[in-house]
Each structure stands twice: as structure tokens, then as C-alpha cells.
Design a protein around this motif. Structure first.
Motif, PDB file in Angstrom:
ATOM      1  N   GLN A 159       4.374 -10.983  -2.931  1.00 15.59           N
ATOM      2  CA  GLN A 159       3.294 -11.676  -3.632  1.00 15.59           C
ATOM      3  C   GLN A 159       2.748 -12.838  -2.787  1.00 15.59           C
ATOM      4  O   GLN A 159       2.075 -13.719  -3.306  1.00 15.59           O
ATOM      5  N   VAL A 160       3.049 -12.811  -1.482  1.00 10.70           N
ATOM      6  CA  VAL A 160       2.627 -13.878  -0.574  1.00 10.70           C
ATOM      7  C   VAL A 160       1.803 -13.281   0.557  1.00 10.70           C
ATOM      8  O   VAL A 160       2.192 -12.284   1.157  1.00 10.70           O
ATOM      9  N   SER A 161       0.675 -13.924   0.847  1.00 12.78           N
ATOM     10  CA  SER A 161      -0.141 -13.581   2.009  1.00 12.78           C
ATOM     11  C   SER A 161      -0.191 -14.803   2.917  1.00 12.78           C
ATOM     12  O   SER A 161      -0.628 -15.871   2.491  1.00 12.78           O
ATOM     13  N   LEU A 162       0.266 -14.659   4.143  1.00 11.00           N
ATOM     14  CA  LEU A 162       0.286 -15.790   5.071  1.00 11.00           C
ATOM     15  C   LEU A 162      -0.973 -15.869   5.932  1.00 11.00           C
ATOM     16  O   LEU A 162      -1.072 -16.744   6.791  1.00 11.00           O
ATOM     17  N   ALA A 163      -1.926 -14.984   5.688  1.00 10.59           N
ATOM     18  CA  ALA A 163      -3.168 -14.995   6.467  1.00 10.59           C
ATOM     19  C   ALA A 163      -4.335 -14.582   5.570  1.00 10.59           C
ATOM     20  O   ALA A 163      -4.852 -13.470   5.673  1.00 10.59           O
ATOM     21  N   LEU A 164      -4.742 -15.493   4.690  1.00  9.98           N
ATOM     22  CA  LEU A 164      -5.869 -15.195   3.807  1.00  9.98           C
ATOM     23  C   LEU A 164      -7.129 -14.968   4.628  1.00  9.98           C
ATOM     24  O   LEU A 164      -7.406 -15.694   5.584  1.00  9.98           O
ATOM     25  N   ALA A 165      -7.902 -13.970   4.242  1.00 12.74           N
ATOM     26  CA  ALA A 165      -9.163 -13.678   4.918  1.00 12.74           C
ATOM     27  C   ALA A 165     -10.330 -14.411   4.264  1.00 12.74           C
ATOM     28  O   ALA A 165     -11.323 -14.697   4.920  1.00 12.74           O
ATOM     29  N   ALA A 166     -10.215 -14.724   2.987  1.00 13.92           N
ATOM     30  CA  ALA A 166     -11.309 -15.356   2.243  1.00 13.92           C
ATOM     31  C   ALA A 166     -11.677 -16.709   2.841  1.00 13.92           C
ATOM     32  O   ALA A 166     -10.816 -17.434   3.339  1.00 13.92           O
ATOM     33  N   ARG A 167     -12.958 -17.029   2.759  1.00 12.22           N
ATOM     34  CA  ARG A 167     -13.460 -18.291   3.318  1.00 12.22           C
ATOM     35  C   ARG A 167     -13.958 -19.243   2.230  1.00 12.22           C
ATOM     36  O   ARG A 167     -14.426 -20.323   2.534  1.00 12.22           O
ATOM     37  N   ASP A 168     -13.908 -18.811   0.960  1.00 11.94           N
ATOM     38  CA  ASP A 168     -14.384 -19.646  -0.138  1.00 11.94           C
ATOM     39  C   ASP A 168     -13.320 -19.682  -1.235  1.00 11.94           C
ATOM     40  O   ASP A 168     -12.455 -18.799  -1.308  1.00 11.94           O
ATOM     41  N   PRO A 169     -13.343 -20.710  -2.095  1.00  8.61           N
ATOM     42  CA  PRO A 169     -12.291 -20.857  -3.108  1.00  8.61           C
ATOM     43  C   PRO A 169     -12.132 -19.649  -4.037  1.00  8.61           C
ATOM     44  O   PRO A 169     -11.014 -19.175  -4.241  1.00  8.61           O
ATOM     45  N   ILE A 170     -13.219 -19.135  -4.589  1.00  3.94           N
ATOM     46  CA  ILE A 170     -13.114 -18.005  -5.526  1.00  3.94           C
ATOM     47  C   ILE A 170     -12.609 -16.760  -4.806  1.00  3.94           C
ATOM     48  O   ILE A 170     -11.758 -16.030  -5.328  1.00  3.94           O
ATOM     49  N   GLY A 171     -13.094 -16.526  -3.613  1.00  6.50           N
ATOM     50  CA  GLY A 171     -12.611 -15.385  -2.833  1.00  6.50           C
ATOM     51  C   GLY A 171     -11.123 -15.500  -2.551  1.00  6.50           C
ATOM     52  O   GLY A 171     -10.387 -14.509  -2.635  1.00  6.50           O
ATOM     53  N   ALA A 172     -10.664 -16.706  -2.218  1.00  7.28           N
ATOM     54  CA  ALA A 172      -9.241 -16.920  -1.937  1.00  7.28           C
ATOM     55  C   ALA A 172      -8.399 -16.716  -3.191  1.00  7.28           C
ATOM     56  O   ALA A 172      -7.330 -16.089  -3.140  1.00  7.28           O
ATOM     57  N   ILE A 173      -8.868 -17.233  -4.317  1.00 10.82           N
ATOM     58  CA  ILE A 173      -8.128 -17.039  -5.576  1.00 10.82           C
ATOM     59  C   ILE A 173      -8.040 -15.560  -5.898  1.00 10.82           C
ATOM     60  O   ILE A 173      -6.970 -15.052  -6.256  1.00 10.82           O
ATOM     61  N   LEU A 204      -0.800  -9.792  -7.525  1.00 12.84           N
ATOM     62  CA  LEU A 204      -0.097  -9.576  -8.794  1.00 12.84           C
ATOM     63  C   LEU A 204      -0.477  -8.254  -9.458  1.00 12.84           C
ATOM     64  O   LEU A 204       0.164  -7.844 -10.422  1.00 12.84           O
ATOM     65  N   ASP A 205      -1.511  -7.597  -8.948  1.00 11.92           N
ATOM     66  CA  ASP A 205      -1.929  -6.318  -9.509  1.00 11.92           C
ATOM     67  C   ASP A 205      -0.822  -5.291  -9.269  1.00 11.92           C
ATOM     68  O   ASP A 205      -0.374  -5.097  -8.147  1.00 11.92           O
ATOM     69  N   GLY A 206      -0.365  -4.683 -10.329  1.00  9.42           N
ATOM     70  CA  GLY A 206       0.724  -3.714 -10.229  1.00  9.42           C
ATOM     71  C   GLY A 206       2.102  -4.325 -10.429  1.00  9.42           C
ATOM     72  O   GLY A 206       3.095  -3.598 -10.471  1.00  9.42           O
ATOM     73  N   ASN A 207       2.198  -5.638 -10.556  1.00 11.97           N
ATOM     74  CA  ASN A 207       3.486  -6.280 -10.802  1.00 11.97           C
ATOM     75  C   ASN A 207       4.042  -5.803 -12.141  1.00 11.97           C
ATOM     76  O   ASN A 207       3.292  -5.675 -13.119  1.00 11.97           O
ATOM     77  N   GLU A 208       5.334  -5.574 -12.189  1.00 14.98           N
ATOM     78  CA  GLU A 208       5.966  -5.055 -13.405  1.00 14.98           C
ATOM     79  C   GLU A 208       5.812  -5.970 -14.618  1.00 14.98           C
ATOM     80  O   GLU A 208       5.910  -5.514 -15.758  1.00 14.98           O
ATOM     81  N   HIS A 209       5.551  -7.251 -14.403  1.00 15.01           N
ATOM     82  CA  HIS A 209       5.411  -8.200 -15.512  1.00 15.01           C
ATOM     83  C   HIS A 209       3.977  -8.325 -16.018  1.00 15.01           C
ATOM     84  O   HIS A 209       3.727  -9.036 -16.980  1.00 15.01           O
ATOM     85  N   VAL A 210       3.038  -7.638 -15.363  1.00 19.79           N
ATOM     86  CA  VAL A 210       1.633  -7.705 -15.758  1.00 19.79           C
ATOM     87  C   VAL A 210       1.297  -6.511 -16.644  1.00 19.79           C
ATOM     88  O   VAL A 210       1.362  -5.366 -16.203  1.00 19.79           O
ATOM     89  N   LYS A 211       0.949  -6.817 -17.902  1.00 23.34           N
ATOM     90  CA  LYS A 211       0.586  -5.753 -18.841  1.00 23.34           C
ATOM     91  C   LYS A 211      -0.882  -5.366 -18.715  1.00 23.34           C
ATOM     92  O   LYS A 211      -1.239  -4.208 -18.931  1.00 23.34           O
TER      93      LYS A 211
END
Length: 153
Positions: A12-26, A33-40
Motif C-alpha cells: 500500500q506504499v508507493s515510493l515514487a509518485l508520478a502525480a504532480r498535483d494534490p488531487i492526482g497524488a491523493i 487500497l483498491d482490492g484491499n480485503e478490508h474495502v467493501k
């Protein structure tokens, strides 16, 4: 007390984000988290996170953005994290955002979320720990550093 290592997994960690803007980074971090077992319901989680303000603070010249969503679309407190090598310009913040954290919080875990966020911010106030987080080469090491820093606090 739930340790950071139970809430944030290396995948669940990315050490090299490609996004250059806040919303893109979020969005990029949230996608971990997509596909995480705790996400319904990922679509509802995404909507909940994006409708909340995502505050950013600066510690030791390093911006930290913490986006979150309080929702019952998850069964447990979970987080994802991203690190930007170049930093992301964030409105109203002089320093570039280097870390983006996204938390999904079911109602019963609000106090644990606040404790973990507080621990992350305190770790970033320590220049040595901040440097280690900024230079970690592997996601496993990044999570390990957060966990060991949490124990020291």
C-alpha cells in the motif's frame, strides 16, 4: 493500540509518485487500497476521501498531506502512503509535499487514526527519521521505519 504496521502494508506504499498535483497524488495513493480485503466499496471510499479537505503541513522543509475518509465502506482502519521524489506544489504551503497519506476510517477507529497521524507528524519533526523516510529504497523499509519510530514515541 493498533501499530502502524497493521494499518499500512508495504503493498500500500508507493515510493515514487508520478502525480504532480494534490488531487492526482491523493488518487494515486488511494488506488493502492483498491482490492484491499478490508474495502467493501472502493467507489464509496474514493468519494468519501475526495469530498473531505486534505490538509497539508510542513515539517523540516517537507510537506505532508493527510487525506482521509470516515466511512463504513471499510471494515478496519487502513492506510496507503506515497512519496514524491520531486515534491508536489500544494496551495498555501511553502514547502513541496513529499509524503501523501490516505486513511480509510470506520467509525470505531477514529481515535486510533488520530494517534497514528500524530505519530507520523512527530516522526517527521525528527530530522534523522525524516531523512530515513525520504531515502528508504523499499516499501518494506518505509513501513518498518514508521513502525519503529512509532514505538520510540
Amino acid at each position: 493500540m493498533i501499530p502502524i504496521g497493521d494499518v499500512l502494508q508495504p503493498e500500500q506504499v508507493s515510493l515514487a509518485l508520478a502525480a504532480r498535483d494534490p488531487i492526482g497524488a491523493i488518487n494515486e495513493v488511494l488506488a493502492k487500497l483498491d482490492g484491499n480485503e478490508h474495502v467493501k466499496n472502493f467507489a464509496l471510499l474514493r468519494e468519501t476521501v475526495l469530498e473531505q479537505p486534505a490538509p497539508a503541513i510542513s515539517e523540516n522543509g517537507c510537506g505532508i498531506c493527510i487525506a482521509h475518509g470516515r466511512t463504513e465502506s471499510v471494515t478496519s482502519l487502513i492506510m496507503a502512503a506515497g512519496r514524491s521524489v520531486d515534491g508536489i506544489a500544494y496551495p498555501g504551503l511553502a514547502d513541496p509535499v513529499r509524503f501523501v497519506f490516505v486513511a480509510a476510517i470506520p467509525g470505531a477507529f477514529t481515535s486510533e487514526y488520530l494517534r497514528i497521524v500524530g505519530a507520523i507528524v512527530r516522526m517527521c519533526r525528527d530530522k534523522r527519521q525524516l531523512h530515513r523516510l525520504l531515502t528508504a529504497k523499499e516499501a518494506e523499509r518505509f513501513v518498518e521505519l514508521l513502525g519503529s519510530g512509532e514505538v520510540k514515541l
